[in-house]
Design an enzyme around this catalytic site. Structure first.
Site, mmCIF file in Angstrom:
data_model
loop_
_atom_site.group_PDB
_atom_site.id
_atom_site.type_symbol
_atom_site.label_atom_id
_atom_site.label_comp_id
_atom_site.label_asym_id
_atom_site.label_seq_id
_atom_site.Cartn_x
_atom_site.Cartn_y
_atom_site.Cartn_z
ATOM 1 N N GLY A 1 0.832 -1.212 0.000
ATOM 2 C CA GLY A 1 0.000 0.000 0.000
ATOM 3 C C GLY A 1 0.862 1.256 0.000
ATOM 4 N N ASP B 1 7.412 -15.912 -5.633
ATOM 5 C CA ASP B 1 6.503 -16.852 -6.309
ATOM 6 C C ASP B 1 6.930 -17.161 -7.741
ATOM 7 O OD1 ASP B 1 5.042 -16.749 -4.004
ATOM 8 O OD2 ASP B 1 3.428 -15.503 -4.796
#
Ligand SMILES: Nc1ncnc2c1ncn2[C@@H]1O[C@H](COP(=O)(O)OP(=O)(O)O)[C@@H](O)[C@H]1O
Ligand SMILES: O=P(O)(O)OC[C@H]1O[C@](O)(COP(=O)(O)O)[C@@H](O)[C@@H]1O
Ligand SMILES: [Mg+2]
Length: 548
Positions: A219, A274
């Site tokens: 954020g 990932d």
């Protein structure tokens, strides 16, 4: 520590010649001699690069694409000379650096590009290319003019500190840059935190530590506050290390900087544990994570085989893509079943997970299951509360598949009373990413850092760096953020996994057909990637190692 921003004005005006040309644009168009036609869609209409006409501000909607002969396409990255007038260039100081001066052909030819597809047919068009990364003969910054900053955003990843270290040391030792700031705590650090002065001395041994010495966050991306801070501090090279979210943020920062006409290079280093970042071969930290994941699988195996009907269940990271689970499974050879987000599974009935577990326990007396955190989310949602939650960056918050699956397996065997199982659940999630990079990741991080520095010094901007078929390239931001890499379950690598575990595929004939259509063209094994709409790359991300 430096707390107060200085106010070092940088050019604000976007200068365009009256005839619509950009001064100093020769550099940009060095490819022109070899091109048959050069088409730049949407840049103030369809302009021809040969004439060196102004191209308009570049963005996702307005990419810099150059067409050549026999289907050659260059998806180029922006350059400061595209929008800053009269930019002088200088000889690259590396020419006088004894370490590099002896290297034959150390400098990259301006026309070098890297092919996205390397497996081709006799009649294939030449296809998409990216600009080759590396040092150029001429640079667009003088050493003492550079004021660089580095920021890390998003989740942790092994090797972050190595990238930071090598950017600092590379700028200092290769280009004589001494003004380097660390931005603390991710994007919000630009406007809400102090900065750290960085030198080779202060970063000397940080590569031996996990995490990021700069801190990180999700954020907090406020474009105008961030660009105001860059401008106020007189920063002219911004190095942004982060995943898909971060690179989207970097792209918006680049567009705002370009709109303000600032001579500021914005350069990204892709980071994600990932390994789901599109276009590049592999992301740094992935190998380290797989290695660490294997240790957890080993532990699960030891636990499982030491008791009667032991089941070891290991949950690994992988929000949308199951690469860590797949590679750890392939590396380990102790895993009986690997569940990933890309491959739906079911529990009950014929061909289901419970039936398979019963079979394996009967055969071997124990078994090991690996589950990626993003697997089976729909199944869990059916039996639990809603799953529509997001984190501060807008990423999907997952329901805990590990705990859920453990409970489901226990319940099933308690109900069926056929076998008394002994299940051990291991969740090494954060342990696999909070460690320092291993040897090969450290070398990889060093190359990434060097490539990104060379690009920024050469005046490129709005780009991410990464290996494409083993060669480092400069890739426009939008190409790595518009899609993410996923395990292709109709590709060879997943087939290898299925054959190594001998687990059920959980797929009906229809599922297989659907998966093939999604991953068009079906000739992907030959092409080494799934291409949709010309450039939707979805492959196993680990090309160029002879495994496909
Ligand atoms: N679409 C976007 N536009 C601008 N900034 C974004 C966007 N998506 C994410 N970000 C910012 O990028 C940072 C990292 O994003 P996140 O998704 O948490 O991690 P990662 O970069 O590893 O994917 C956050 O500060 C977030 O606010
Ligand atoms: O708990 P956090 O910090 O939000 O991170 C969890 C997530 O971060 C990841 O490691 C990947 O995150 P990134 O988007 O930062 O690469 C996922 O696998 C995982 O779901
Ligand atoms: Mg992400």
């Amino acid at each position: 520590m430096e707390s107060a921003p200085n106010t070092n004005p940088v050019p604000q005006m976007l200068h365009v010649e009256s005839n619509g040309t950009i001064p100093n644009s020769n550099h940009l168009f060095s490819l022109r001699s070899s091109l048959s036609s050069v088409k730049v869609p949407n840049w103030n209409g369809d302009l021809n690069l040969r004439s060196g006409k102004k191209m308009g501000l570049q963005s996702k909607e307005n990419p810099k694409i150059v067409h050549g002969e026999v289907g050659y396409v260059l998806e180029d990255v922006p350059h400061l000379t595209d929008y800053v007038p009269d930019l002088p260039s200088y000889p690259n100081p590396l020419q006088d650096n004894p370490a590099y001066a002896v290297v034959k052909q150390y400098f990259v030819n301006l026309d070098d590009t890297v092919a996205q597809k390397i497996v081709v047919h006799k009649t294939s068009p030449r296809g998409t290319h990216f600009r080759r990364a590396g040092p150029r003969q001429r640079v667009y910054f003088e050493s003492d003019e550079v004021h660089a900053c580095i920021v890390t955003c998003g989740g942790l990843c092994p090797g972050l500190n190595t990238v930071i270290r090598e950017i600092v040391c590379g700028l200092f030792h290769m280009y004589g840059v001494t003004k380097i700031l660390g931005i603390e705590g991710g994007y919000r650090g630009f406007y809400a935190r102090n900065t750290i002065t960085m030198t080779p001395k202060t970063v000397n041994d940080i590569h031996k530590r996990g995490g990021t010495i700069l801190g990180t966050s999700r954020g907090g991306h406020d474009t105008s506050k961030i660009v105001d801070s860059i401008q106020d501090r007189g920063i002219n090279q911004v190095y942004i290390i982060g995943g898909d979210g971060t690179q989207k943020g970097a792209s918006v920062i680049f567009e705002e900087i370009q709109r303000r006409g600032l001579k500021v290079a914005v350069a990204g280093v892709p980071k994600t544990i990932d390994n789901d970042i599109a276009v590049i071969d592999k992301s740094f930290g992935f190998d380290t994570a797989v290695e660490e994941a294997e240790r957890a699988i080993n532990a699960a195996h030891v636990e499982a085989e030491s008791v009667e009907n032991g089941i070891g269940l290991v949950k690994l990271m992988g929000r949308y893509s199951g690469f860590i689970a797949m590679y750890a499974t392939l590396a380990s050879r102790d895993v009986d079943c690997c569940l990933i987000p890309e491959s739906p599974f079911y529990l009950e009935g014929k061909g289901g997970l419970f039936e398979f577990i019963e079979k394996r326990l009967k055969e071997n007396g124990h078994m090991v299951l690996v589950v990626a955190e993003g697997a089976g989310q729909e199944l869990i949602a059916e039996s639990m509360r809603s799953m529509d939650h997001e984190d501060a960056s807008g990423n999907k918050l997952l329901l805990d598949v590990g705990l859920w699956l453990s409970q489901k397996i226990k319940d099933h065997f308690a109900r069926s009373k056929k076998v008394a199982i002994n299940l051990k659940y291991i969740d090494p999630t954060y342990m696999i990413r909070a460690i320092p990079g291993n040897a090969s990741d450290n070398v990889y991080c060093t190359l990434l850092a060097h490539s990104v520095i060379h690009g920024a010094m050469a005046g490129y901007t709005g780009f991410t760096v990464g290996p494409v078929n083993g060669r480092h390239a400069y890739i426009p931001f939008h190409r790595i953020t518009e899609t993410r890499n996923k395990v292709v379950i109709t590709d060879r690598m997943w087939a290898r996994l299925l054959s190594s575990t001998n687990q059920p595929s959980f797929l009906s004939h229809k599922d297989v057909e659907d998966a093939k259509t999604e991953g068009e063209p079906v000739t992907q094994l030959l092409d080494g990637e799934n291409c949709k709409d010309g450039h939707h790359v979805v492959d196993n991300g680990l090309a160029d190692n002879g495994t496909r």
